[in-house]
Write an enzyme that holds these catalytic residues in place. Structure first.
Site, mmCIF file in Angstrom:
data_model
loop_
_atom_site.group_PDB
_atom_site.id
_atom_site.type_symbol
_atom_site.label_atom_id
_atom_site.label_comp_id
_atom_site.label_asym_id
_atom_site.label_seq_id
_atom_site.Cartn_x
_atom_site.Cartn_y
_atom_site.Cartn_z
ATOM 1 C CB SER A 41 11.485 31.534 15.377
ATOM 2 O OG SER A 41 12.200 32.707 15.736
ATOM 3 C CG ASP A 331 16.261 33.233 8.827
ATOM 4 O OD1 ASP A 331 16.824 33.738 9.830
ATOM 5 O OD2 ASP A 331 15.175 32.623 8.913
ATOM 6 C CG HIS A 334 15.849 32.494 12.895
ATOM 7 N ND1 HIS A 334 14.980 32.909 11.920
ATOM 8 C CD2 HIS A 334 15.188 32.607 14.062
ATOM 9 C CE1 HIS A 334 13.822 33.251 12.474
ATOM 10 N NE2 HIS A 334 13.923 33.077 13.774
#
Ligand SMILES: *[C@@H]1O[C@H](CO)[C@@H](O)[C@H](O)[C@H]1NC(C)=O
Ligand SMILES: *[C@@H]1O[C@H](CO)[C@@H](O)[C@H](O)[C@H]1NC(C)=O
Ligand SMILES: *[C@@H]1O[C@H](CO)[C@@H](O)[C@H](O)[C@H]1NC(C)=O
Ligand SMILES: *[C@@H]1O[C@H](CO)[C@@H](O)[C@H](O)[C@H]1NC(C)=O
Ligand SMILES: *[C@@H]1O[C@H](CO)[C@@H](O)[C@H](O)[C@H]1NC(C)=O
Ligand SMILES: *[C@@H]1O[C@H](CO)[C@@H](O)[C@H](O)[C@H]1NC(C)=O
Ligand SMILES: *[C@@H]1O[C@H](CO)[C@@H](O)[C@H](O)[C@H]1NC(C)=O
Ligand SMILES: *[C@@H]1O[C@H](CO)[C@@H](O)[C@H](O)[C@H]1NC(C)=O
Length: 368
Positions: A41, A331, A334
């Protein structure tokens, strides 16, 4: 640590260019013909939008709120991610598009799109990491790249393909999810078990990178594992709100082993060149001295809910901070666009320990 990110303050004026919402690639000639991206991610730009499972998606608000036209693309960020900034530094608009968004992978497409991004949130170096319905393992990402090489053989000679790939930049950013998975399954592992795990993980990474080399990759930009014990999710698991030391230690051990593996690969594989970009050094520096680069919130995520905004992901109904520029984390897991921007600059142009043994600029400017 002797080296700090203060040098970025000097480079900062050049960077304002990249803050324009509708940045278009400038006049400068790109340094490489294409970029091929692998990983999790930290590098995904929307592959997971096309996956049947829903365990690792970010294609909804508030993600993308600072992306051009506030578009949620599938990036786990309020704007760009670190890979986007690296792609900008080599002369492109942002990361190439997600593999699963492409109608075809012809030579025309690769030329037009400046490469392909195979990365998938939730995935890892080990096949066992991640939910296969929601994320694409690195094994599969490399297989998908291999398919592209076969398809290109209809249009180009082997020699032409070798030339294209050897001049291209191969980016890889993975390992964090494997460490999270090991940690959650082995809370009380001893030193031997940890060593064994790190050794298995780096050996598997070596296999993936060797396959990419066999398929024609020569210039490798590898992003190491950030201090995942200091992300809001991990802090929320520590009663005091401090970092989870076990996770940080595993990340450091992995990064140490990664340096050895890359050094070994480059000395055994003819023509292989690499740089390790240290997201670990960049984020540790920011967390230890946030004010130096204009941050004032290192613990709480900008978007989320509960303690440290880390008890849910960034969903449309989550809390959103008004001052995104001041947050290190977007978040629960991240970094923000702002953090990613400093990462990109430090790794592209910075000294050790932010990039080693050379920085990405040297890597891409090196003749073949
Ligand atoms: C793929 O093809 C469809 C229909 O031809 C088109 O609408 C879409 O924009 C194309 N996607 C890309 C990424 O080129
Ligand atoms: C593949 O897509 C590209 C760009 O979308 C287009 O230029 C090309 O004609 C397509 N090729 C094939 C074989 O469909
Ligand atoms: C993946 O999806 C299939 C079909 O919906 C389902 O049968 C399978 O159990 C899922 N696997 C996992 C690991 O969730
Ligand atoms: C990517 O590779 C995986 C594993 O080989 C395969 O299942 C999948 O179909 C491939 N995706 C595409 C679009 O070719
Ligand atoms: C670590 O744990 C494993 C499995 O639980 C055990 O076999 C081994 O003896 C332990 N090693 C040390 C050094 O404690
Ligand atoms: C939790 O954070 C504190 C610092 O506030 C640290 O000393 C401690 O080792 C951390 N606990 C764990 C389990 O990592
Ligand atoms: C961070 O700085 C901004 C701008 O000065 C300010 O609005 C905000 O309240 C500060 N946040 C914290 C947590 O200090
Ligand atoms: C947001 O909505 C979803 C689905 O309606 C719910 O499961 C989740 O708990 C909500 N999250 C927050 C932060 O309110």
């Amino acid at each position: 640590m002797a080296a700090t990110l203060h040098f970025l303050l000097i480079l900062l004026p050049c960077l304002s260019l990249f803050l324009a919402p509708a940045f278009s690639s400038g006049e400068a000639e790109p340094k490489v013909p294409a970029v091929f991206v692998f990983g999790d991610s930290t590098a995904d730009v929307g592959n997971n939008n096309y996956m049947p499972g829903n365990n690792a998606k970010a294609n909804f608000p508030h993600n993308g709120i600072d992306f051009p036209f506030s578009r949620p693309t599938g990036r786990f960020s309020n704007g760009y991610n670190g890979i986007d900034f690296l792609a900008m530094h080599v002369g492109f608009k942002r990361s190439p598009p997600p593999f699963l968004s492409l109608n075809n992978t012809s030579h025309e497409t690769i030329k037009a799109k400046k490469g392909i991004n195979f990365a998938s949130g939730g995935g890892g170096i080990l096949d066992s990491t991640g939910d296969p319905n929601s994320s694409i393992s690195m094994t599969k990402q490399v297989q998908n790249f291999s398919t592209i090489r076969s398809q290109l053989m209809r249009q180009l000679t082997n020699q032409q393909i070798d030339k294209l790939f050897s001049k291209s930049l191969f980016l890889s950013s993975s390992g964090g999810n494997d460490i999270f998975a090991f940690f959650s399954q082995n809370k009380f592992s001893n030193v031997t078990e940890k060593k064994q795990f790190i050794s298995t993980l780096t050996m598997k990474y070596e296999d993936h990178l060797k396959k990419l080399y066999d398929l024609g990759g020569r210039k490798f930009g590898i992003v190491d594992v950030p201090p995942i014990g200091c992300c809001p999710y991990s802090r929320s698991l520590n009663g005091t709100g401090g970092c989870l030391e076990t996770l940080n230690e595993l990340a450091r051990e992995f990064n140490r082993a990664l340096k050895i593996v890359m050094n070994k690969l480059s000395s055994t594989l003819a023509g292989m060149k690499y740089s390790i970009g240290s997201s670990n050094a960049v984020i540790m520096n920011i967390v230890n001295d946030p004010g130096a680069l204009g941050f004032n919130e290192t613990k709480t995520a900008c978007c989320g809910s509960g303690k440290f905004n880390a008890e849910s992901g960034c969903t449309p109904n989550a809390t959103l901070c008004p001052d995104r520029r001041y947050h290190v984390f977007w978040d629960l897991l991240h970094p923000t666009h702002a953090t990613a921007k400093f990462f990109g600059l430090a790794v592209y142009s910075g000294p050790e320990p932010f990039a080693s043994p050379i920085n990405f600029k040297k890597l891409v400017e090196d003749g073949n």
